[in-house]
Each structure stands twice: as structure tokens, then as C-alpha cells.
Design an enzyme around this catalytic site. Structure first.
Site, PDB file in Angstrom:
ATOM      1  N   GLU A 118       0.834  -1.211   0.000  1.00 27.34           N
ATOM      2  CA  GLU A 118       0.000   0.000   0.000  1.00 27.34           C
ATOM      3  C   GLU A 118       0.868   1.260   0.000  1.00 27.34           C
ATOM      4  O   GLU A 118       0.437   2.333   0.403  1.00 27.34           O
ATOM      5  CB  GLU A 118      -0.968  -0.024   1.192  1.00 27.34           C
ATOM      6  CG  GLU A 118      -1.967  -1.170   1.066  1.00 27.34           C
ATOM      7  CD  GLU A 118      -3.024  -1.185   2.149  1.00 27.34           C
ATOM      8  OE1 GLU A 118      -3.016  -0.318   3.036  1.00 27.34           O
ATOM      9  OE2 GLU A 118      -3.881  -2.093   2.103  1.00 27.34           O
ATOM     10  N   LYS A 165     -15.742  -2.912   2.886  1.00 27.69           N
ATOM     11  CA  LYS A 165     -15.059  -3.192   1.614  1.00 27.69           C
ATOM     12  C   LYS A 165     -16.073  -3.861   0.691  1.00 27.69           C
ATOM     13  O   LYS A 165     -16.477  -5.006   0.949  1.00 27.69           O
ATOM     14  CB  LYS A 165     -13.893  -4.157   1.840  1.00 27.69           C
ATOM     15  CG  LYS A 165     -12.735  -3.591   2.646  1.00 27.69           C
ATOM     16  CD  LYS A 165     -11.768  -4.710   3.013  1.00 27.69           C
ATOM     17  CE  LYS A 165     -10.496  -4.183   3.651  1.00 27.69           C
ATOM     18  NZ  LYS A 165      -9.741  -5.276   4.317  1.00 27.69           N
TER      19      LYS A 165
END
Ligand code: PGA
Ligand code: ZN
Length: 398
Positions: free
Chosen positions: A199, A327
Site C-alpha cells: 500500500e 469493503k
């Protein structure tokens, strides 16, 4: 909207791994698409991700079922998808394929109405009564665990940043903070280049799992950012749980042993405010203990709750969590995602709408945050493939 065609094609995510893009063509020939991200530290109960070869076939099944038909709302379209696959984890059609079709459909509706997708979502799923507050950005600046090859057991060290207007100025502050952190780490460890994780957070080795919190706290203070910045961790503890113990810094800890670690972290890092997946996804007793010990902090479910409205309601009622990661690809449809958010809202649980570690350029999650007036958005480090989400945030909140 009348669906004329559905197509699934192979694309690649920020890790260079295979994922899919789904397109829907409406009755007027207009095409709308969605790209699907992919997680590496997935909860055991998430919707299934079909590999491209099978996703293509699932796309054909959906195309056959929905082509030529007219659907008035996202819910109605998703119900048609769920009739084709009613398994709890979307084993037949794949959460990735179903979500791709569902998001593409929602985009098609928005385009036909000449509206932003967040307005379409708001209209169908959320109340307009709540005040629109700017979200807290959860930006992952140091990576460990499954997202890096360094020695950190904890997966994510995040700065939590209260956004202000103009948003571009707030985003610039996050970017400058990330750069200053890079400078600090290079000087401290005498390195000219820093490794980064999935990330884009820095992923060098540290003395122990606490040291990054110490470095981040000192930097926030040095830059006088305490008013808007605090800190968060995503332990993603399922990933270091083996044979009934937490393997943490060469120790084998029980639930209470790990709880003591978190007690020390909260005591020694005053800026630490949020703690995601502190225990593995079946260790509800651990979640309950940390929630009871730190009621003023955010105790966040992710692998625990997997964007499932029943799980969120259940754990919220039991005071196991007070905050939740949302999510869309954990549940596999737009309406399922919105139902999960609404369950959280009903139970006064704060929603953090989140990206995945394998990302695409798709900015749907930012629209979802805007439509649902979410407490937070989790979008990685402010560089590379993560930047378009920061840019969309500026555009649609400003
Ligand atoms: P993932 O991890 O996207 O790799 O599953 C993100 C998280 O655990 O929050
Ligand atoms: Zn997580």
C-alpha cells in the site's frame, strides 16, 4: 435501465496481479465499467474471488440472464444477481464478478440520469438528513505483516487525518507528512532508498512493533499536526495467529498477553486512536476485552465483520466493536454493501470505507463514502496508484 450486454475482461492491479474489469452496455449503447481491487489479507468469510478464466464464464451466465431486461434500481438489479447465486460467499459467480457488474450497473444508472454516482447511491440507500461532515482519511504510511517482507507483525501503521476545507490543502499536508517521514527514516537508518509495501507505506525493518508508533508520534509533534492527526493500527491479527497463539516478536502470546501489549501501546502512544482487527477473526473474547478496556478508542472490525450486515449488527450489539471497515468486494454487491453500512448506522458504529491492498484506478469507494456520510475513508499512502482516490475526494467533497 435496460441491460443490452455484459462483458468481463482481465486487467491488472497495483501488485501486477490479475483482476477484472466489467462493462455493461445499456439499451442506448452507452457503456459503463468497474474495476475490482483485490485483498491479500482476506477474512475467511469474505466473498470468493474467481480467477479470470472462471470469472469470464460467470460473466457469460450473468449476461445471458440479464440482457434484454429492464431494472429500475440497483436493489432490483442486485436481486437478479443474487437469484443466480444465493450462496453465502458467492461461490458460483464470484464476489469480484458480481460486484463488478453491480457497480457498472450503478454507474450506468448515474450516467443515464446525468448524475454523479454518489447521488444515485444516496438517493436509493441513504438518508439526506444527516449532516455531511468531511471524512477522516486513514492513510497507511508504514507497512508490515502480509503487505511487506520486513519484520513487523502489525500490518498497517496509519495516520488518521481530519480533513478541512480546502481539501487540497489537507491532502497536501498528508503528502508532505509522508515525505517528511521518508526523510526521517532515511536519516535514522542511514539509508538512501526505502523499501515500500503493497500500500506504498515504508517497509523497512524496525526495532520492534512499537517503534513506528514512536517515530510517527514524534514527527506529528515536531510538525505541530496534533490538532488534525492521530494514529491507527491494523494488526490484521489473523495473519500472526497459529496453533492457538499470537506469534508476536518471537513470543507466543495468549489473548490476554496480546491485550497487555495493546494496553502498553495505548499508554505509551497517546496519539494512538484506532485499532483494527486486534485479534484473530474468531477471537471475539479478545475484541470484547479490548473494547471494554478502551471505550474511548476506535475498535475496528474488518476480517471479523467482512461487510456483512448481520455480523455488523451482531458484534455492535455485543459491544465487540464500535467501528467497522466496509469493503464492497467482501460482500459482492452494491446493495449488500449499503445494507452493511445501514446496519452500522443503526447501531451507531462508525464506518470506514476502505480500498484493498491490490488496487485499481476505480474510485467507487469515495462515492460510497460521500453518499453514506461515512466517518472515514482508508486509502493507503498518498502516492502512486492511490493518488486518484485522494483527487476524487477533493473533487466530490469540495
Ligand atoms: P487486504 O488488507 O486488502 O490485503 O485484504 C487490507 C486490510 O486488512 O485492511
Ligand atoms: Zn484490515
Amino acid at each position: 435501465m435496460r441491460v443490452a450486454d455484459v462483458a468481463v475482461r482481465e486487467t491488472f492491479d497495483s501488485r501486477g496481479e490479475s483482476t477484472i474489469e466489467v462493462s455493461i452496455q445499456d439499451g442506448n449503447g452507452a457503456i459503463s465499467s468497474a474495476q475490482i481491487p483485490s485483498g491479500k489479507s482476506r477474512g475467511g468469510k469474505e466473498a470468493v474471488v474467481l480467477p479470470y478464466a472462471r470469472a469470464r464464464i460467470a460473466g457469460k451466465v450473468i449476461r445471458h440472464a440479464v440482457s434484454g431486461k429492464r431494472y429500475a434500481s440497483i436493489r432490483e438489479f442486485d436481486r437478479a444477481l443474487l437469484r443466480l447465486d444465493s450462496t453465502p460467499r458467492k461461490q458460483k459467480l464470484g464476489g469480484n464478478v458480481m460486484l463488478g457488474v453491480s457497480v457498472a450497473f450503478a454507474r450506468g444508472l448515474a450516467a443515464a440520469a446525468n448524475k454523479e454516482i454518489w447521488r444515485i447511491l444516496e438517493q436509493e440507500f441513504f438518508s439526506k438528513k444527516a449532516r455531511v461532515a468531511l471524512p477522516v482519511v486513514f492513510s497507511n504510511v508504514i507497512n508490515g505483516g502480509a503487505h511487506a517482507s520486513n519484520n513487523l507483525d502489525i500490518q498497517e501503521y496509519l495516520v488518521l487525518v481530519r480533513m478541512r476545507k480546502p481539501l487540497a490543502a489537507s491532502v497536501k499536508t498528508i503528502i508532505r507528512f509522508y515525505e517528511a517521514l521518508g526523510g526521517t527514516l532515511k536519516r535514522k537508518y542511514r539509508m538512501t532508498q526505502l523499501p515500500v509495501g503493497d500500500e506504498d507505506g515504508y517497509s523497512l525493518d524496525f526495532k520492534n512493533n512499537f517503534e513506528p508508533l514512536d517515530i510517527l508520534s514524534a514527527l506529528i509533534r515536531r510538525l505541530h499536526l496534533q490538532k488534525d492527526f492521530s494514529l491507527g493500527l491494523d494488526a490484521a491479527a489473523s495473519n500472526f495467529y497459529r496453533s492457538s497463539r499470537y506469534r508476536f516478536e518471537r513470543a507466543r502470546l495468549t489473548t490476554d498477553g496480546l491485550l497487555n501489549v495493546y494496553r502498553k501501546y495505548f499508554r505509551d502512544a497517546k496519539l494512538l486512536f484506532s485499532l483494527e482487527d486486534p485479534f484473530e477473526e474468531e477471537d471475539h473474547a479478545g475484541f470484547l476485552k479490548v473494547s471494554a478496556a478502551f471505550p474511548e478508542k476506535l475498535i475496528v472490525g474488518d476480517d471479523l465483520t467482512v461487510t456483512d450486515h448481520e455480523r455488523i449488527a451482531h458484534y455492535a450489539q455485543g459491544c465487540v466493536i464500535n467501528s467497522v471497515i466496509i469493503k464492497p468486494n467482501q460482500v459482492g454487491t452494491v446493495s449488500g454493501t449499503c445494507q452493511a453500512i445501514r446496519a452500522a448506522q443503526t447501531h451507531k458504529v462508525a464506518c470506514i470505507i476502505s480500498h484493498r491492498s491490490g488496487e485499481t484506478g476505480d474510485n467507487f469507494i469515495i462515492h460510497l463514502a460521500r453518499a453514506s456520510r461515512a466517518y472515514g475513508v482508508k486509502i493507503g499512502a498518498p502516492v502512486n496508484e492511490r493518488v486518484p482516490k485522494f483527487d476524487e475526494l477533493i473533487r466530490i467533497y469540495e
